[in-house]
Design an enzyme around this catalytic site. Sequence first.
Site, PDB file in Angstrom:
ATOM      1  CG  HIS A  19     -39.361 -79.448  25.396  1.00 17.15           C
ATOM      2  ND1 HIS A  19     -39.418 -80.535  26.228  1.00 17.15           N
ATOM      3  CD2 HIS A  19     -38.343 -79.709  24.540  1.00 17.15           C
ATOM      4  CE1 HIS A  19     -38.481 -81.400  25.914  1.00 17.15           C
ATOM      5  NE2 HIS A  19     -37.799 -80.930  24.885  1.00 17.15           N
TER       6      HIS A  19
ATOM      7  CD  GLU B 193     -37.632 -78.636  16.917  1.00 18.00           C
ATOM      8  OE1 GLU B 193     -37.503 -78.899  18.109  1.00 18.00           O
ATOM      9  OE2 GLU B 193     -36.715 -78.746  16.080  1.00 18.00           O
ATOM     10  CG  ASP B 194     -39.693 -82.950  17.361  1.00 16.64           C
ATOM     11  OD1 ASP B 194     -39.187 -82.248  16.465  1.00 16.64           O
ATOM     12  OD2 ASP B 194     -39.062 -83.363  18.336  1.00 16.64           O
TER      13      ASP B 194
ATOM     14  CG  HIS C 199     -36.692 -85.667  25.366  1.00 16.40           C
ATOM     15  ND1 HIS C 199     -35.537 -85.303  26.013  1.00 16.40           N
ATOM     16  CD2 HIS C 199     -37.075 -84.579  24.654  1.00 16.40           C
ATOM     17  CE1 HIS C 199     -35.225 -84.057  25.688  1.00 16.40           C
ATOM     18  NE2 HIS C 199     -36.143 -83.592  24.874  1.00 16.40           N
TER      19      HIS C 199
ATOM     20  CG  ASP D 128     -34.545 -79.944  25.219  1.00  7.70           C
ATOM     21  OD1 ASP D 128     -34.727 -81.175  25.145  1.00  7.70           O
ATOM     22  OD2 ASP D 128     -34.473 -79.199  24.220  1.00  7.70           O
TER      23      ASP D 128
ATOM     24  CG  ASP E  89      -6.825 -78.198  43.491  1.00  8.68           C
ATOM     25  OD1 ASP E  89      -6.258 -78.802  42.557  1.00  8.68           O
ATOM     26  OD2 ASP E  89      -7.142 -77.011  43.431  1.00  8.68           O
TER      27      ASP E  89
HETATM   28 MN    MN Z   1     -36.278 -81.760  23.563  1.00 10.81          MN
END
Ligand code: MN
Length: 713
Positions: A72, A76-77, A48, A139, A260
Amino acid sequence: MLRQYELVDLVKSYDENADEDALNRAYVFAMKKHGAQLRASGDPYYSHPVEVAGILTQFKLDCASVIAGLLHDTVEDTDTTVEEIRGLFGDQVAQLVDGLTKLAMIEQKSTDKKQAENFRKLLLAMSEDIRVLLIKLADRLHNMRTLHFLKSPEKRARIAKETLDIYAPLAERIGMQEIKTELEDIAFKELHRDAYDSIQARLNFLREQGSNIVPKIISQLEKDMKENGIKAEVSGREKSPYSIWRKMQQKNASFEQLSDIMAFRIIVDDVGACYQALGIVHSKYHMIPRRFKDYISTPKPNGYKSIHTGVIGPENTRIEIQIRTHEMHEVAEKGVAAHWAYKQGEKVVGKNFRWIRELLEILEQASNPEEFLENTKLEMYNDQVFCFTPKGDLIGLPINSTPVDFAYAVHSSVGDTCVGAKINGEIRPLRTVLQNGDQVEILTSKAQHPSTEWDRFVVTGKAKAAIRRYVRAHKRDQFITLGEQLLERTFKSENLDFNEKALVNVFPNFEAESIDDIYAKVGEGLITAWDVMKAVYPAYKQSKLEKVVKSIVPSFTGKKNKSKSEPLKIKGLIPGMAVHFAGCCHPLPGDRIVGIVTTGKGVAVHRIDCKLLEKFANEPERWLDISWGDDASETPHVGRLKVMLANEPGALGELSNLIARSNGNIANLNIINRTLSYFEIMIDVEVKDLRHLTDIIATLKSSKVVSYVDRSA
Ligand code: MN
C-alpha cells in the site's frame, strides 16, 4: 513482526485458494522497495505494511486485499509505479493500491466538525472499492498503534484528532466496532493524557477493590443461563476509557456517578434465545429504569443489533448487559468484513445494513466471493462530488456540478459575481465538470452578473434559482422601461394625452395591479400599446392606424422619417433578455433597423430589409422605430458572409488570414457545398459595424482565391 510464512499461513487458514506465490512475491517486493527506510520506531519501514497485512487477515480479507496491504505504501513512498504493480500482481491489486495512493494524497486541512463529515464522505466516495477503505483503516490502526514513536507532539496531536474525527466514525459507519474502539482509545490517550490516566487509575482502583469482580459476575450469569436451559457464552469487560470519558461528558457526570463501568455480554444461538435470556436477567435482577434498548427489533443505522439493559446485577453491582446472537456479535465487531467471512462459510447474514444493501445483493447474486469482490463498487456517494476551497474547506455538490455551482454553494454573492475559476491551479471554463478532490478557486468581478448562459449547465437548485431570480428581476425592469416608452410614443403619435392617472382606470382590463404591471405587460408583448390606448380612449378610431404605421416606421414604407419622437435608447443588448438581435438577418451598426415586439421575448432587432418582417406587416402595433446608439460599434456584432472559394490547397488559410488582417474574427464557418473547383461557405464574422464588414468584403474580393463574396441574409 509477522514472518513471511506466518502471513501466508494466516491467509491460508481461512482461504485455501489463496495465491501463495503472489503473497510471497508481494512480501519480498515490499521489503526490497522500502529497503533501508526506517519507521519512527526504528524498525525497518517494511514492518509497517507487513503488520497492516496482518491486521487484514484478522478481518479474513481476500488474498488481493492482503497483497495490496503489503504494497500500500510502495507507490507513494518509493519509485514503484502502479503499472509495475499491475504487471507483477494483476489489475485488482493495482487498482486497490492506486485507490490507496489517491487517498494518501488528499489531506484534511480544516478542523471544523462539519468538514470532518464531508471529508469522511470524500474518503468513501473515493474508495470505489470498499476494500480500499478497509485497508486504509488497517493502515491507520497500525499507525495509531505506533503513534507514540513520533517525536513531534503537534504531529501526534494532529493525527490523533484526525483519527477521532474521521477514521473512528468511518470504522463505526461500516460497523467495525473493534477497530473503532481501539482507534478512539489511542487517540484519546494522546489528546487527553490526564483524563486518560485518571480514568485508568480509577479503573485500576476498582479492579483491586472489587477483587476480581468481573469473573465473579460472569460465572453467576453463566449459572443463571444454564439453570434455565439457555446455551450461552458470557463475557465481561470494563468499558473503554474513551467511552467512559464520553459518557462523563455527555451526562456531565463524575466517574463515581457512572453506573456502567462494566459491561457484560451474553451471546446465544438465536433471536428467540436473546429474549429468553433477557427475561431471565430481568426476573432475577432489578432493572435500572431507562437503560433498556432493543436494537434487535430496531437496529441502528449501521446495522448494529443487540439488546442492551442495565441492572443491579450479581455482587450488587450496577452493570450493563448486552444480549445478542453469534452472528450479530460478529457483525458488530467486524462489520462489513464479517459478511465476507460468513459468505465463505456459506452463511449469508443480516440484510439490515441499509447502506450496504446493494453490496449484499451483489454478494447474493455472485457465484463466488472473487466475483463479488470484483463487483463491489461502493455506490454510496457516487451521486456526489466533494471539492476543496483554497482554504481547505470541503464543499459537497451533486455529480456534474460546475464551478458556478461551487461558487453559489460558497455564497450567493460569490456565485453572482463569478467570472472564472481555477481548478487545481489552472484557469478552466465555468462549465467544467468538477471531479472529486478538485481544489476550486473562484475568480470574481463586481461588474459581473448572473448569465442566462449559466442556466444551461448548472445543476444545483441554489445556482439555478439565483440565476433565474436575477434574470427575472432584470427582465421585468427592462420590460417596464420599454413598455412605458412604447405607451408614451403610441399615445403621442395619435395626439392623445398620456398620463398615468388615465391608466389606473384600466387596471381591471388587463389584470394589472400597478402601473408597472401595465408597462411590463406591454414591454413583454403580452398586451399591445394599442390595446391600452383603446381601453383608455374607447372613442379612438381604427382608421388612423395606417398613418401611425408610417410615422413609426417611415423607412419601411419608403418615406423619410418625419416623426419627432426620439428613437428608443435600448441599452444592455443581452440575448434572451428584453432586447435581442434576430438570428435571421444579422443586423450591424450602420444597418437601418426595426424592432418587433414578440410575445414573451421583448424586442427583436431586425434589418429593415429582412424578409421575415413581411410576417408582421398586418400588426403595426408591434413595430418599433429603433436605431443604433452612438456607442453601438464598440461591441462586436456578427455579420454573415457567403463566399465562393477556389477548391485549392491553402485557399481556406488565405481566406482566414485576410479576415484576420482586416481585424475580423471568424465566429463560425460552415461549408455548404463543395465541388471539384469550388467551396461554397457561410462565414459568421465578428465586426464593429456595417462599414467594417463592407471593408472585409472588399478585401476578399481582391483575393484571387475568392470568386464571389457577399453579405448573406
Ligand atoms: Mn501506510
